[in-house]
Design a protein around this motif. Structure first.
Motif, PDB file in Angstrom:
ATOM      1  N   MET A  87      -1.852   1.059  -0.344  1.00  0.00           N
ATOM      2  CA  MET A  87      -0.477   0.648  -0.086  1.00  0.00           C
ATOM      3  C   MET A  87       0.418   1.848   0.221  1.00  0.00           C
ATOM      4  O   MET A  87       1.300   1.779   1.085  1.00  0.00           O
ATOM      5  CB  MET A  87       0.078  -0.115  -1.298  1.00  0.00           C
ATOM      6  CG  MET A  87      -0.615  -1.438  -1.577  1.00  0.00           C
ATOM      7  SD  MET A  87      -0.462  -2.616  -0.206  1.00  0.00           S
ATOM      8  CE  MET A  87      -2.140  -2.615   0.406  1.00  0.00           C
ATOM      9  N   TRP A 119      -5.859  -0.131  -5.511  1.00  0.00           N
ATOM     10  CA  TRP A 119      -4.952  -0.692  -4.517  1.00  0.00           C
ATOM     11  C   TRP A 119      -3.778   0.211  -4.158  1.00  0.00           C
ATOM     12  O   TRP A 119      -3.277   0.165  -3.028  1.00  0.00           O
ATOM     13  CB  TRP A 119      -4.410  -2.040  -4.997  1.00  0.00           C
ATOM     14  CG  TRP A 119      -5.443  -3.114  -5.031  1.00  0.00           C
ATOM     15  CD1 TRP A 119      -6.154  -3.540  -6.110  1.00  0.00           C
ATOM     16  CD2 TRP A 119      -5.900  -3.902  -3.923  1.00  0.00           C
ATOM     17  NE1 TRP A 119      -7.029  -4.549  -5.755  1.00  0.00           N
ATOM     18  CE2 TRP A 119      -6.890  -4.787  -4.409  1.00  0.00           C
ATOM     19  CE3 TRP A 119      -5.571  -3.936  -2.566  1.00  0.00           C
ATOM     20  CZ2 TRP A 119      -7.551  -5.688  -3.591  1.00  0.00           C
ATOM     21  CZ3 TRP A 119      -6.225  -4.842  -1.746  1.00  0.00           C
ATOM     22  CH2 TRP A 119      -7.200  -5.700  -2.266  1.00  0.00           C
ATOM     23  N   PHE A 160       1.782  -7.107  -2.186  1.00  0.00           N
ATOM     24  CA  PHE A 160       1.411  -6.125  -3.207  1.00  0.00           C
ATOM     25  C   PHE A 160       2.412  -6.074  -4.358  1.00  0.00           C
ATOM     26  O   PHE A 160       2.026  -6.171  -5.527  1.00  0.00           O
ATOM     27  CB  PHE A 160       1.271  -4.748  -2.568  1.00  0.00           C
ATOM     28  CG  PHE A 160       0.967  -3.660  -3.563  1.00  0.00           C
ATOM     29  CD1 PHE A 160      -0.280  -3.580  -4.162  1.00  0.00           C
ATOM     30  CD2 PHE A 160       1.933  -2.717  -3.896  1.00  0.00           C
ATOM     31  CE1 PHE A 160      -0.568  -2.579  -5.084  1.00  0.00           C
ATOM     32  CE2 PHE A 160       1.654  -1.713  -4.814  1.00  0.00           C
ATOM     33  CZ  PHE A 160       0.404  -1.650  -5.401  1.00  0.00           C
ATOM     34  N   THR A 181       4.119  -5.723   2.271  1.00  0.00           N
ATOM     35  CA  THR A 181       4.057  -5.196   0.910  1.00  0.00           C
ATOM     36  C   THR A 181       5.034  -5.925  -0.005  1.00  0.00           C
ATOM     37  O   THR A 181       4.761  -6.107  -1.194  1.00  0.00           O
ATOM     38  CB  THR A 181       4.381  -3.695   0.894  1.00  0.00           C
ATOM     39  OG1 THR A 181       5.720  -3.484   1.377  1.00  0.00           O
ATOM     40  CG2 THR A 181       3.414  -2.932   1.789  1.00  0.00           C
TER      41      THR A 181
END
Length: 362
Positions: free
Chosen positions: A262, A258, A204, A200
């Protein structure tokens, strides 16, 4: 002690009953989930096929670099329907819930994570390209050359596989299991919390921060220029607020699609617990719907793209029906002249130029 031991068989029987009921419920929901996945795959594939048929040739208002980035986005979105969904459907149809993870499941999980990551990197690259095009129009050709644009696209496609290669190894640093709730091969994020959280941190969060910064600057700049135009008495300024109509939905759809995935990834990695069945299913497959929404926000809202799509459809119809009346060159010339006039008539000031630049690149 005797009474405690005596209660164990009953507890085990109760657990077995609950496990059997859960498996039956999952099995009953499986056709519904497969139907949803197939519908998403068809929508994404058809939408991106239509996009490719248009941007394969030049679209008025789009530079060569813009076409490269948008083709890269189309390729990443198409991979949802052509790679991710078929592989996971194959596993979900062939694999029994009681089976243990196998090497093929590791490969499927690797492709899943790679396509998801490539899509996020590509969206971030498009945001950077449009930011440079709007705020540095005179330096655009030197700041973002063809070579640099292709290198940025190559990074979006090649860096994720390098980062995610441990997932493909059966005896790697992270475990993989078949999720009966989401019908995908998922990494067991709790088996390696450090690696899971680092994903992450590399994918992300930087992509989200970059997209948010670039699109927020574009939106603020467009609003500021529209206010200046109204202040200076440009009463005839009737162009729609494309910045709000495009940039706001783009970022809203991105975070809506998204963020749940996550959040669940971080939650399961830290807590080691699972989430309810349908929550996991929606969170895992919601990012794929972003591949269809991208077709709408990045392409169909653009007026030049719609005009070119109509021309492509007309040409296709005339090829299928040779007896139909062909499109006259004057019609195509009129469309092109309208596009040129739409630009040239609105560049009387720096404020207008910036607003048009935002509209052409969003």
């Amino acid at each position: 002690m005797m009474s405690s031991n005596a209660s164990l068989p009953g507890d085990l029987d109760e657990l077995d009953v609950k496990g059997t009921d859960t498996l039956k419920l999952l099995e009953a929901h499986r056709p519904i989930k497969i139907g949803i996945i197939l519908l998403l795959g068809v929508m994404i594939t058809l939408g991106n096929v239509a996009v490719v048929s248009v941007i394969y040739s030049a679209v008025p208002g789009w530079s060569r670099n813009s076409r490269y980035f948008l083709l890269s986005l189309t390729g990443a979105d198409s991979a949802f329907g052509l790679i991710v969904m078929p592989l996971n459907l194959c596993v979900s149809l062939l694999k029994d819930y009681s089976d243990e993870p196998d090497p093929f499941c590791h490969v499927v999980a690797f492709f899943n994570a790679t396509v998801y990551s490539t899509c996020m990197y590509t969206l971030a690259s498009i945001s950077v390209e449009r930011y440079v095009a709007v705020f540095y129009p005179l330096q655009y050709s030197t700041m973002l050359t063809r070579r640099r644009a292709l290198l940025l696209i190559a990074f979006a496609w090649l860096f994720p596989p390098v980062l995610l290669v441990p997932i493909s190894c059966p005896e790697g640093i992270i475990d993989v299991y078949f999720s009966s709730a989401s019908l995908v091969c998922n990494p067991s994020y709790s088996s390696n919390v450090t690696y899971s959280l680092s994903l992450t941190g590399f994918i992300f969060f930087p992509c989200s921060a970059l997209m948010t910064f670039c699109n927020l600057r574009l939106w603020v700049a467009a609003r500021r220029q529209r206010r200046k135009l109204r202040t200076h008495g440009s009463a005839r300024w009737t162009r729609p607020n494309v910045a709000s109509r495009v940039l706001v939905p783009v970022m809203t759809a991105y975070y809506t699609c998204w963020t749940p995935c996550m959040v669940i990834m971080i939650y399961t990695a830290i807590s080691g617990s699972s989430v309810p069945e349908w929550v996991e299913f929606v969170a895992v497959w919601l990012p794929t719907s972003n591949g269809f929404l991208n077709c709408i926000f990045y392409f169909w809202i653009n007026q030049s793209f719609r005009r070119k799509f109509h021309l492509v459809l007309q040409r296709l119809c005339f090829r299928l029906c040779p007896d139909a009346k062909p499109v006259h060159d004057s019609v195509m010339a009129t469309l092109n002249n309208n596009t040129v006039h739409e630009r040239s008539s609105s560049v009387s000031s720096t404020c207008t130029l910036l607003t048009i630049a935002v509209e052409n690149y969003i």
